[in-house]
Design an enzyme around this catalytic site. Sequence first.
Site, PDB file in Angstrom:
ATOM      1  N   ASP A 435       0.822  -1.204   0.000  1.00  0.00           N
ATOM      2  CA  ASP A 435       0.000   0.000   0.000  1.00  0.00           C
ATOM      3  C   ASP A 435       0.862   1.262   0.000  1.00  0.00           C
ATOM      4  OD1 ASP A 435      -2.641   1.368   0.456  1.00  0.00           O
ATOM      5  OD2 ASP A 435      -1.645   1.964   2.321  1.00  0.00           O
ATOM      6  N   GLU A 488       1.156  -0.629  -5.147  1.00  0.00           N
ATOM      7  CA  GLU A 488       0.214   0.451  -5.431  1.00  0.00           C
ATOM      8  C   GLU A 488       1.054   1.725  -5.520  1.00  0.00           C
ATOM      9  OE1 GLU A 488      -3.503   2.985  -3.575  1.00  0.00           O
ATOM     10  OE2 GLU A 488      -1.914   2.189  -2.315  1.00  0.00           O
TER      11      GLU A 488
END
Length: 755
Positions: A435, A488
């Site tokens: 993330d 990401e």
Amino acid sequence: MSSQRWLWRNQHSVQTNIGSREKDLKITKTKKIKKKHERAYELLAEAAYSDPFAALGPFIDDGEGSLRVWMPGANKVELLVNGEPRVALERDGDSGFILKEQRDLHLTHYRLAVDWNGVEQIIDDPYQYHNIYQEYEHLHTPKDMYHYMGAHFVTLERGGENISGVRFLVYAPHASAVSLVGCFNQWDGRRHPMQRLDYGIWGLFIPGLEEGVQYKFELKGPNGEGLPHKQDPWGFYSEQYPSFASITYDHKRYQWQDAKWQNRAVTQKRDEALSFYELHAGSWKRDGKGDFLNYRELAEQLVPYLVDMGYTHVELMPVSEHPFYGSWGYQPVGLFAPTSRYGSPDDFKFFVDACHQAGIGVVLDWVPAHFPSDDHGLANFDGTPLFHDPDPRRGWHQDWNSYIYDLGREHVRRFLVSNALYWFEQFHIDGIRVDAVASMLYLDYSRSHDQWVPNVDGGNENYDAIATLKWMNEEVYKHFPNAMTIAEESTAFPGVSAPTFMGGLGFGFKWNMGWMHDSLSYVKEDPVHRKYHHNTITFPLVYAHSENYVLSLSHDEVVYGKGSIHNKMPGDEWQQTANLRAYYGYMYGQPGKKLNFMGAEIGQTAEWNHDDQLQWFLLEYERHQGVQKLMRDLNHLYRNEAAMHDQDCVPAGFEWRLQDEADASILAHERISKEGERILIITNFTPVPHERFRLGVPNVGQYELLLNTDDSKYGGSDFKVLTSVKTEKVESESLPQSLELRLPPLSTVFYKLHK
């Protein structure tokens, strides 16, 4: 008196390297000894003693042997040795007890009978086990850290007995004292002071502890100041609010049934069909009372659904323990513990096991970019900013009100890399999606010009984060060759999915945030206006093979007022659903792996709400049934046809057939397999059907219809298309042969070439 008859210790030699003692320990006589431990008792009474083995247990003092016990609140303490009569210990201050030499006792292992206001408790004294805290050089290897740090069940041999218990190790280099507290000592920090060891580690072995015991660490800061009780940073299991206590757990107990999956051949993931179903465990479905499904219930319902729908993997939003449910897991405190909201670690293993037995891979969202400021977590763990930079320009994330890991410190890097490896080894996961990588890579991420500190070269790249991500990827792929790591990352940082030996970060894949943004921006437009935005939908193909991309329609696109994917589409209800079907078809025809957030496959109309389950009632309506059927068929088409996936990540797998037909908002391209198979994909992004649409193709042959998103079984208009069409010697698009096709409104059609 011979020191060889005791497991004596010299109190001056145990601070950091506790010496060995004899296995055969015998007490011959008790002699009167001098009280030299007043200061130690004072510190023990304040839970502020860092060297308990210097004052507690058996040791030698001025040539005399003694056994000291610290037991606050006890009325009486007696020594128990197998085959010997009980021996009472004398009081030595308010909470101390001492044994003076009075009789012969063979003492290789002993227990204590403690009287608590008339209730007797038999205790195996932790302070007789001083030689099990050794050899910490292996903790420099991330693969080994989680095998030692935290709470681990161990069995020792003493006097012919096997002594089982839990060894606790915690890293707190700046703490002046650390105590172990829990339900086993009434959360009394005076009862079990831990020993300061080498490398900033504190340790203690508690005999007799079993699974399911709650515990925390009570620390004193560098100046002796009291700190909030801390959860174990390496804890494998923890409670929810309000205690947030860690819980002892033995990873060795669970019996895995996924050997076939684990032993499958190593494959090149870039060549595989990968279709991820992104899922939030708390809001996919609820039980009849509106409560969470536990991990086992989730497995029972989700796994057959994923198999039927054709997904290859489930990607779970973070399951690492997080105190705030509304953070969706992106503010984790317990990185080594699957959240107990949905069950135990064994229950989570059952979930992964069930997925694997059904042929479904498991990917976890992993959050190494930041951590929350909750008192029981990593924040100021030992009274200092142990895990973050004290300068808020580098150590505090303004967007998320959380601390940023200080990746310039070796212990922080090891902690995170160890955690990534832990999930692969202990829970058999197949991948991690990292993330917020962009926030890690750039020192000025989401900061004004005066709120960040440049690197040593005056730039904005975070060299420490870059090095850590490279190291993490290298370690994962070295130890788990069939794994995958996914970033990401929303910027144009080069080489995110390139190997580290080529200068890349080493990720296996990267989310294609540009494709997501541009394609959604395009389909939001009314079809009559799309011709003015044609470059928006074609531009992502310019860089489509610059990384190993995953085309992601994630949870981020259906929250914070963005609405659902379905409701981003223009027009009335029928047109919205038709646009959605055409868009999904376009997505599956594009190069790149696929990811859809839960609910997308049923045409969810409401924005995602983590406090409720998906709108499963929509499946009572035919048009939503149609969307679900389409997604199922797209997944199976994508998996079954090599041309749709085996060259996703190389330019040879894609050729434009029609790129510039802006006025008609029609796009056509071919996907090509390694073996030369071709699938033609045509998308009509307007509600205007075309009776006789001519399209040039490079090969002569018969094209057979594979899928039409406008088919009536999907809720489409059922505009009649050709199920088989042969090339004609009619030049078009500078090609010597072409096809004459019927194109439905708001649709994507797939044709396979048979030469």
